[in-house]
Design an enzyme around this catalytic site. Sequence first.
Site, PDB file in Angstrom:
ATOM      1  CE  LYS A  11       6.393  59.405  60.120  1.00 27.38           C
ATOM      2  NZ  LYS A  11       6.429  60.106  58.752  1.00 27.38           N
ATOM      3  CG  HIS A  93      11.123  59.023  56.910  1.00 30.35           C
ATOM      4  ND1 HIS A  93      10.060  60.493  57.381  1.00 30.35           N
ATOM      5  CD2 HIS A  93      10.273  58.687  56.813  1.00 30.35           C
ATOM      6  CE1 HIS A  93       9.754  60.271  57.666  1.00 30.35           C
ATOM      7  NE2 HIS A  93       8.880  59.133  56.815  1.00 30.35           N
ATOM      8  CD  GLU A 141       7.238  58.392  53.289  1.00 27.67           C
ATOM      9  OE1 GLU A 141       6.179  57.683  53.778  1.00 27.67           O
ATOM     10  OE2 GLU A 141       8.258  59.465  53.787  1.00 27.67           O
ATOM     11  CB  ALA A 201       3.698  56.690  59.767  1.00 24.25           C
TER      12      ALA A 201
HETATM   13  O1  G3P Z   1       7.406  56.362  56.267  1.00 21.81           O
HETATM   14  C1  G3P Z   1       5.884  56.369  56.157  1.00 21.81           C
HETATM   15  C2  G3P Z   1       5.343  57.785  56.692  1.00 21.81           C
HETATM   16  O2  G3P Z   1       5.967  59.830  56.643  1.00 21.81           O
HETATM   17  C3  G3P Z   1       4.324  58.421  55.950  1.00 21.81           C
HETATM   18  O3  G3P Z   1       2.591  59.125  56.997  1.00 21.81           O
HETATM   19  O4  G3P Z   1       1.246  59.783  58.125  1.00 21.81           O
HETATM   20  O5  G3P Z   1       1.414  60.036  55.764  1.00 21.81           O
HETATM   21  O6  G3P Z   1       1.447  58.276  56.596  1.00 21.81           O
HETATM   22  P1  G3P Z   1       1.405  59.223  56.344  1.00 21.81           P
END
Ligand code: G3P
Length: 229
Positions: A11, A93, A141, A201
């Site tokens: 990110k 994304h 996600e 992330a």
């Molecule tokens: O691209 C992966 C991301 O959006 C996930 O973020 O911080 O929840 O692991 P996080």
Amino acid sequence: MKPPIILINYKAYENSYGEKAIEISKKIEKISKNYGIPIIISVPATMIYKLSQEVELIIYAQHVDSVRHGAHTGSILPEMIKDSGAKGSLLNHSEKKIRLDEIHEALTRMKNLGLESVVCIDSYELVHPLALLKPDAILIEPPELIGSGRAVSKERPEVITKAVDEVKKVPGVYLLAGAGITTGEDVYKAIQLGADGIGVASAVMKAENPEKVVEDFVANAIKAIDKRQ
Ligand code: G3P
């Protein structure tokens, strides 16, 4: 063993660029080599070239624009990321959404260039239609869990199982799950539910000891894949 897919999205965290990005990437590379598992890092466009010179990891961009060569100030074209050393890119994304026609155009161009693609989506209903566009993988996600520390595999396991059912309708497309993945157990559960791997992330980029976190993820991913086979 078909290796699990681990995708770490840098990110725009403070350590996503410059010396700090090199440092964290070298730590991730060490784990990748120790375990013999390829790891994808999705990095800011400005870091693609540098990191491709510094580490043997699979380097992705975080986004590409679907416009063609010409008067498009500020655009990042698939041709540009390839030239810089990227092997592929995320597309769409939650934090960088694009239209369906743009996803289609970008995917076509990326395929012609031999670039890999991971299309991100926020609901399982979109898995089948987007899988028909034949990206290499879909990363599901739920946006409300991104960066929350509450893992999709624990909070919304049905999102993963339904996405897995949908992706199976289109052979050759992998399914990754992400959002809130924090522990090795979260990774294990996501793969047990049928995902081919995970996207993460904050748990890595904000960790005091990212090496330890990634090692825990990789070890659990391998364990889960082994158990499935
Ligand atoms: O691209 C992966 C991301 O959006 C996930 O973020 O911080 O929840 O692991 P996080």
